[in-house]
Design an enzyme around this catalytic site. Structure first.
Site, short mmCIF file in Angstrom:
data_model
loop_
_atom_site.label_atom_id
_atom_site.label_comp_id
_atom_site.label_asym_id
_atom_site.label_seq_id
_atom_site.Cartn_x
_atom_site.Cartn_y
_atom_site.Cartn_z
NE ARG A 14 -1.48 2.71 2.58
CZ ARG A 14 -0.84 4.22 3.88
NH1 ARG A 14 -0.88 4.83 2.69
NH2 ARG A 14 -0.82 4.23 4.63
CD GLU A 144 -2.81 12.28 6.08
OE1 GLU A 144 -2.84 12.71 4.55
OE2 GLU A 144 -4.10 11.99 6.14
#
Length: 505
Positions: A14, A144
């Site tokens: 990923r 994030e």
């Protein structure tokens, strides 16, 4: 204190696939996924982002189908988004059971990218987690830009963690998204979070922009992290992610208080396969997996290895499915050459060894790459001995290349004392040369091996008069082998490689 188990999550498929110019096909993804879980034995793998493309969907489906049959489904994770259930629907159709939900770990990202308040964001996250639960999907949450969040909006991060502590979340994942942390900060930030939430599971996800990803990962472990996100060969966007091989080696050698399930012996195989599939070349000096890292060049090191392994450290190549090599070049001593001769089963007396050493030093001075396979030829050349019998000689040739005319070659050669001369044309000078050789061998009712690969290289940064190395791969019915030629002229270096082939067959 007992031994603590650390989960290793590999995100090559990923985050690693976000390396510029890299894209794995569905069959490549499945092959790598199997190797990571069955051979390398990492705990979990993140294999894709939801909603990306039809091709990505099919790739995920093939991995989840295999994982479901082989009891690995819980170890397969997919990056998802806070998107009103679209990602969850994609996951259901793809057969995946664990979502890694991407959320905002810094106030800066929340305010400027999402343009939302934290209350709005948390409410949408809650809905996403609840939707996943209803559909039998487990949730891990990515914060994030968490590292910048801790630096610039710590209150927001702790409000977020307080909210997540009330949710059915399996893991909270702390990424240094922009690779900006120093090791001391990684330790301090994880320590602070751990102290407040000792019961929650936290992962750390490092990027390598300052070449500090391994140090940051290790500091996170010392501060009490539960899991690490790593990639094969340190693949990932920009400067990449924390490299799995290096982190695993450091954990095993410096941190006896932690335990990981990774099977080191499979590292080299997986690393080489990922390199091949991705086209993302491993630097030769990359720790653990680089081509040169188990190659001794200095003669004094080879001598020390012969005398009680004086130059070994704990990073023994066999641990990682590799072997130590002894390079041949201008700093080689007799000990290096002896090590290579041992591997070839060849023995020389001291006088002969001295002459061969001298010749290798001369070649090394000319920047020539000398390999173990070249040794018999050098021995033969230097000693004019019968150790290796050279029976085929290309005596002379004329190569012509004129505008508007086909390239042609005239070759004069000797095979076991018998002389031949042939002329042929071809698509290029080397092709014409090969056609002339084929004519000779046809006359003797002999068949030549097939040429299956032809690689030319010059040292980086060299000028046009540099030595040029041609490596040709040949295939007979029984085997595949390589020969090398070296000259300042490309065609001549290919002819030298071909002459070696003719002697081998």
């Amino acid at each position: 204190m007992g031994v603590k188990s650390i989960e290793i999550m590999d995100t090559t498929l990923r985050d690693g696939e976000q390396t510029s110019g890299v894209s794995f096909s569905a069959s490549e993804k499945l092959t790598i996924a199997k190797l990571l879980l069955e051979e390398l034995k990492v705990d979990r793998i993140e294999i894709a982002s939801a909603r990306v493309s039809e091709g990505e969907f099919q790739a995920v489906k093939s991995v989840t189908d295999w994982a479901a049959e082989n009891d690995f489904l819980e170890a397969i994770e997919v990056l998802t988004f806070v998107d009103n259930g679209i990602s969850i629907d994609w996951m259901k159709r793809a057969g995946a059971k664990v979502q890694n939900l991407l959320t905002k770990g810094s106030l800066n990202h929340l305010t400027h990218q999402l343009k939302k308040t934290k209350e709005q964001h948390f409410k949408e996250i809650k809905k996403s987690i609840s939707e996943a639960s209803k559909n039998g999907i487990e949730t891990n949450v990515y914060l994030e830009d968490w590292s910048n969040g801790m630096r610039n909006s710590k209150e927001y991060v702790f409000d977020f963690l307080a909210f997540l502590a009330t949710q059915p979340v399996k893991r909270i994942m702390l990424p240094d998204t922009l690779g900006v942390l120093a090791p001391a900060e990684s330790f301090a930030f994880v320590t602070e979070i751990r102290a407040k939430y000792p019961e929650l599971h936290f992962d750390f996800h490092a990027h390598n922009d300052y070449d500090l990803s391994v140090a940051n990962a290790i500091n996170a472990v010392e501060a009490g992290i539960d899991g690490l996100h790593l990639t094969i060969n340190g693949m990932g966007e920009r400067a990449g992610n924390a490299p799995l091989a290096s982190v695993v080696a450091v954990l095993k050698d410096f941190m006896p208080e932690v335990e990981i399930g990774v099977h080191e012996k499979a590292l080299n195989t997986v690393s080489k396969l990922v390199e091949t599939f991705s086209g993302f070349r491993i630097p030769v000096n990359k720790p653990v997996v680089g081509d040169n890292v188990f190659t001794q060049t200095a003669g004094i090191h080879a001598d020390g290895d012969n005398k009680n392994n004086l130059y070994f450290n704990d990073l023994l190549p066999e641990r990682f499915g590799r072997k130590r090599k002894y390079a041949l070049g201008k700093s080689s001593g007799k000990a290096n050459i002896q090590k290579n001769l041992q591997e070839l089963g060849l023995h020389l007396n001291d006088e002969d060894l001295k002459k061969v050493t001298q010749r290798i030093i001369e070649l090394g001075d000319k920047k020539q790459l000398v390999t173990k396979e070249d040794l018999p030829y050098i021995i033969s050349d230097v000693l004019d001995s019968n150790l290796i019998e050279e029976t085929v000689f290309i005596n002379s040739y004329v190569l012509t290349h004129s505008k508007g005319l086909n390239p042609s070659t005239t070759v004069s050669m000797t095979i076991k004392g018998e002389s031949f001369e042939e002329h042929a044309q071809g698509d290029g000078q080397f092709d014409a040369f090969m056609n002339a050789i084929k004519k000779v061998y046809k006359r003797k009712d002999l068949e030549l091996p097939k040429l299956i690969d032809y690689a030319v290289r010059i040292p980086p940064g060299s000028s046009s008069d540099a030595l040029c190395e041609t490596i040709i791969t040949w295939k007979t019915n029984e085997e595949q082998f390589k020969t090398r030629g070296l000259d300042s002229d490309q065609t001549v270096s290919a002819i030298k490689a071909t002459e070696k082939m003719l002697n081998i067959i």
